[in-house]
Write an enzyme that holds these catalytic residues in place. Structure first.
Site, PDB file in Angstrom:
ATOM      1  N   ARG A   1       0.848  -1.094  -0.070  1.00  0.00           N
ATOM      2  CA  ARG A   1       0.008   0.116  -0.043  1.00  0.00           C
ATOM      3  C   ARG A   1       0.868   1.312   0.049  1.00  0.00           C
ATOM      4  O   ARG A   1       0.573   2.053  -0.795  1.00  0.00           O
ATOM      5  CB  ARG A   1      -1.057   0.074   1.146  1.00  0.00           C
ATOM      6  CG  ARG A   1      -1.994  -0.941   1.032  1.00  0.00           C
ATOM      7  CD  ARG A   1      -2.781  -1.090   2.397  1.00  0.00           C
ATOM      8  NE  ARG A   1      -3.970  -1.933   1.968  1.00  0.00           N
ATOM      9  CZ  ARG A   1      -5.113  -2.258   3.059  1.00  0.00           C
ATOM     10  NH1 ARG A   1      -4.826  -2.114   3.992  1.00  0.00           N
ATOM     11  NH2 ARG A   1      -5.905  -3.458   2.487  1.00  0.00           N
TER      12      ARG A   1
ATOM     13  N   TYR B   1      -6.254  -1.008  -6.664  1.00  0.00           N
ATOM     14  CA  TYR B   1      -5.686  -1.943  -6.146  1.00  0.00           C
ATOM     15  C   TYR B   1      -4.950  -1.797  -4.847  1.00  0.00           C
ATOM     16  O   TYR B   1      -4.890  -0.750  -4.154  1.00  0.00           O
ATOM     17  CB  TYR B   1      -4.868  -2.742  -7.228  1.00  0.00           C
ATOM     18  CG  TYR B   1      -3.906  -1.943  -7.764  1.00  0.00           C
ATOM     19  CD1 TYR B   1      -3.096  -0.904  -7.189  1.00  0.00           C
ATOM     20  CD2 TYR B   1      -3.208  -2.600  -9.124  1.00  0.00           C
ATOM     21  CE1 TYR B   1      -2.090  -0.238  -7.806  1.00  0.00           C
ATOM     22  CE2 TYR B   1      -2.132  -1.984  -9.571  1.00  0.00           C
ATOM     23  CZ  TYR B   1      -1.467  -0.969  -8.844  1.00  0.00           C
ATOM     24  OH  TYR B   1      -0.476  -0.401  -9.549  1.00  0.00           O
ATOM     25  N   GLU B   2      -4.690  -3.116  -4.069  1.00  0.00           N
ATOM     26  CA  GLU B   2      -4.253  -2.859  -2.844  1.00  0.00           C
ATOM     27  C   GLU B   2      -5.137  -2.325  -1.889  1.00  0.00           C
ATOM     28  O   GLU B   2      -4.640  -1.652  -0.827  1.00  0.00           O
ATOM     29  CB  GLU B   2      -2.859  -2.447  -2.933  1.00  0.00           C
ATOM     30  CG  GLU B   2      -1.689  -2.877  -3.290  1.00  0.00           C
ATOM     31  CD  GLU B   2      -1.475  -4.427  -3.083  1.00  0.00           C
ATOM     32  OE1 GLU B   2      -1.806  -4.860  -2.045  1.00  0.00           O
ATOM     33  OE2 GLU B   2      -1.051  -5.195  -3.949  1.00  0.00           O
ATOM     34  N   GLY B   3      -6.264  -2.583  -2.033  1.00  0.00           N
ATOM     35  CA  GLY B   3      -7.514  -2.078  -1.221  1.00  0.00           C
ATOM     36  C   GLY B   3      -7.875  -0.605  -1.860  1.00  0.00           C
ATOM     37  O   GLY B   3      -6.983   0.260  -1.743  1.00  0.00           O
TER      38      GLY B   3
END
Length: 594
Positions: A294, A434-436
């Site tokens: 992140r 992406y990545e949350g």
């Protein structure tokens, strides 16, 4: 347009804003000094400019390809990766016992900004290896560290993060991939995973997949997830490779952007795997990898913003149209049109703010491990946790906004693929997802990070901002000073309000409704703090007769641009925060449809 790594800006941000000297003072990095910082950034910039940037366009046009169960990297990418690995770039912050250079994480992040700016699709591959390195260093067995970690650090193999499933999406508690004991200490993985970045390719001989799956007796939901290591090829005891393991890509996604990054659908059919860490603790173990990724994605946002800004600035200097508002020159470059210059100035200020947030998060991560006392380590860990969702969400929003503004500066030519401005926007658009997603980052900020220490990390941040605010009258008066003061007041009031509503029985909807506005408020004001720190440092250097006066004066002006165009709206975000969930509750599906 040629990319030029902003080496001077990166070094200034690390030293004057993020405070990397505090990391050096811990003694945990004996090989690090200011000269090495400059050498690493220069070398990273040269590699990114000379090797990676020229592949960006062809990677977008040709992309990776899939055939017969195998993925082939975009033209030139496999050779570029081999050069990258030979240069030792995957081992910058890795421990020396694994073959790394054990340099500060913040310096690694700065070096990788140049990689992401030059070629975002390429940068995703080693970025995931770095995240896998952190996970295995924390939870791998001695054997896993000896065989897999060392080869990830050297770049001989790459890593992949294998989480998402078609029916689960961001709800990892709903995943169904199974891990059945084989009776010999290994497990058989069965299931399908989607959105696996660089899940297969031909740039290295092997790929190390870190996979979330369920043991047969696992409880339902997120508490029943374990973490497994599955290698593309079976690995012998001596580290040599055997036969292909029981998983393969069954396709690659056709995407809006990052075409050269193969996004794979992976089928696991009895694939042999090893358990990493403790059973049913996989989600906690994976969060080490996810948090590293992140923060790295936040740096991606900065990198793509810098690339789009440079592209737009070069066009604005070259494109001639109309009369200059300042010189009266006819057929002047459009950089002399006030609105174009305003856009460019705000772009540059927001990039500097996002860079400061991301690299400060890296410094906090280093100090959370290596600060002298337990109390200091706890304080810095709180700062790292608080900043990570902001770095990811706020910086990737900046990346999208600036890439969009870059197209705007190009005018109609920006909408034409041949200029290259559109690629930056298409590539940037994935980073808030992406990545949350950035909405998940906001929920994480108000739901976990803000309250895990009863708001102490946020109040420590506010206290640090107030120290800087007290020093600012040395440089500014009026609006530039007032805007930051009002922003700090707004962050403090919003923090107290969110914590109060979080503690109320009926406060859940209010807190979640406020999450996005709260993250953006804290990001805006923290970004202003970063530029204020830089401006104060620039003033110190000017007063002592050091450095380039014009460049340093630019750092002082940059804060004023930010204060007038970004901080000016910070106080107004309180209205969005305080409106709570009641307003949204009235916006039913029928109302929205009507």
């Amino acid at each position: 347009m040629t990319y030029q790594a902003p080496v001077r800006d990166l070094a200034f941000t690390l030293q004057a804003v993020a405070g990397i000297d505090q990391v050096a003072a811990t003694g945990a990095f004996p090989d690090y000094d200011a000269d090495l910082l400059g050498a690493v950034l220069e070398a990273a910039g040269q590699f990114s400019e000379g090797v990676l940037a020229p592949l960006n366009r062809i990677g977008d046009q040709k992309g990776s390809t899939f055939a017969d169960g195998n993925v082939t990297a975009a033209p030139g990418f496999a050779d570029a990766y081999r050069q990258f690995a030979e240069g030792g770039w995957t081992g910058l912050s890795a421990p020396t016992h694994a073959g790394g250079q054990q340099l500060p994480k913040a310096l690694e992040l700065a070096a990788f900004e140049t990689v992401h700016a030059a070629n975002m699709a390429f940068g995703l591959c080693p970025m995931l290896s770095l995240a896998a390195i952190e996970a295995l260093e924390a939870h791998g067995t001695p054997s896993q560290k000896d065989i897999y970690l060392t080869r990830l650090v050297s770049g001989e193999w790459t890593g992949a993060m294998v989480l998402t499933e078609p029916q689960a999406g961001s709800d990892l508690g709903a995943l169904t991939t199974t891990a059945t004991p084989n009776g010999d200490g290994t497990y058989a993985l069965n299931g399908q995973k989607i959105y696996i970045t660089w899940g297969d390719h031909d740039a290295t001989d092997n790929i190390v997949h870190l996979v979330l799956a369920r043991l047969p007796d696992a409880p339902p939901g997120p508490k029943g997830i374990s973490l497994f290591l599955a290698s593309k090829f079976h690995v012998m005891a001596d580290g040599s490779l055997g036969e292909r393991n029981g998983f393969r890509p069954v396709g690659v996604e056709h995407k809006l952007g990052i075409h050269a990054s193969p996004t794979c659908v992976m089928a696991f059919e009895g694939a042999t795997a090893e358990l990493v860490g403790q059973p049913n603790q996989g989600l906690a173990h994976m969060f080490i990898m996810m948090n590293a990724a992140r923060l790295a994605v936040g740096v991606q946002g900065v990198g793509i913003a810098e690339r789009a800004y440079q592209h737009a600035l070069a066009y604005a200097r070259d494109r001639r149209q109309g009369r200059s508002a300042w010189t009266g020159e006819a057929n002047a470059p459009i950089v002399d049109h006030p609105d174009v210059r305003r856009m460019l100035a705000v772009m540059k200020a927001r990039i500097a703010a996002a860079r400061g947030i991301c690299l400060s998060t890296g410094v906090a991560a280093d100090l959370a491990k290596y600060a002298a006392t337990e109390e200091d380590r706890r304080r810095w860990k709180g700062r790292e946790d608080l900043f990570t969702p902001i770095a990811k969400a706020w910086s990737t929003d900046v990346g999208c906004d600036i890439a969009s503004q870059g197209i705007q500066i190009h005018g109609g030519m920006g909408f034409i693929e041949e200029t290259g401005a559109a690629q930056h926007y298409r590539d940037a658009r994935i980073a808030p997802i992406y990545e949350g997603t950035n909405g998940i980052q906001a929920m994480d900020l108000v739901g976990r990070k803000l309250s895990q220490d009863a708001g102490q990390a946020a109040h420590d941040l506010i206290a640090d901002m107030k120290v800087t605010l007290a020093a600012l009258p040395r440089l500014y008066s009026g609006q530039p000073l007032d805007a930051f003061a009002e922003g700090v007041v707004a962050v403090e009031a919003a923090t107290d309000w969110v914590l109060e509503r979080k503690g109320a029985a009926d406060g859940a909807a209010d807190v979640l409704t406020a999450a996005d506005a709260y993250l953006k408020l804290v990001g805006d004001v923290t970004g202003g703090w970063m530029l204020a720190l830089g401006a104060l440092h620039a003033r110190d250097q000017l007063d002592s007769g050091q450095g380039d006066p014009v460049w340093l004066e630019g750092k002082i002006t940059l804060y004023e641009v930010y204060a007038a165009n970004v901080l000016v709206g910070a106080g107004g975000r309180m209205a969005a925060i305080r409106q709570g969930g009641a307003l949204l509750e009235r916006m039913t599906a029928d109302v929205l449809a009507g």
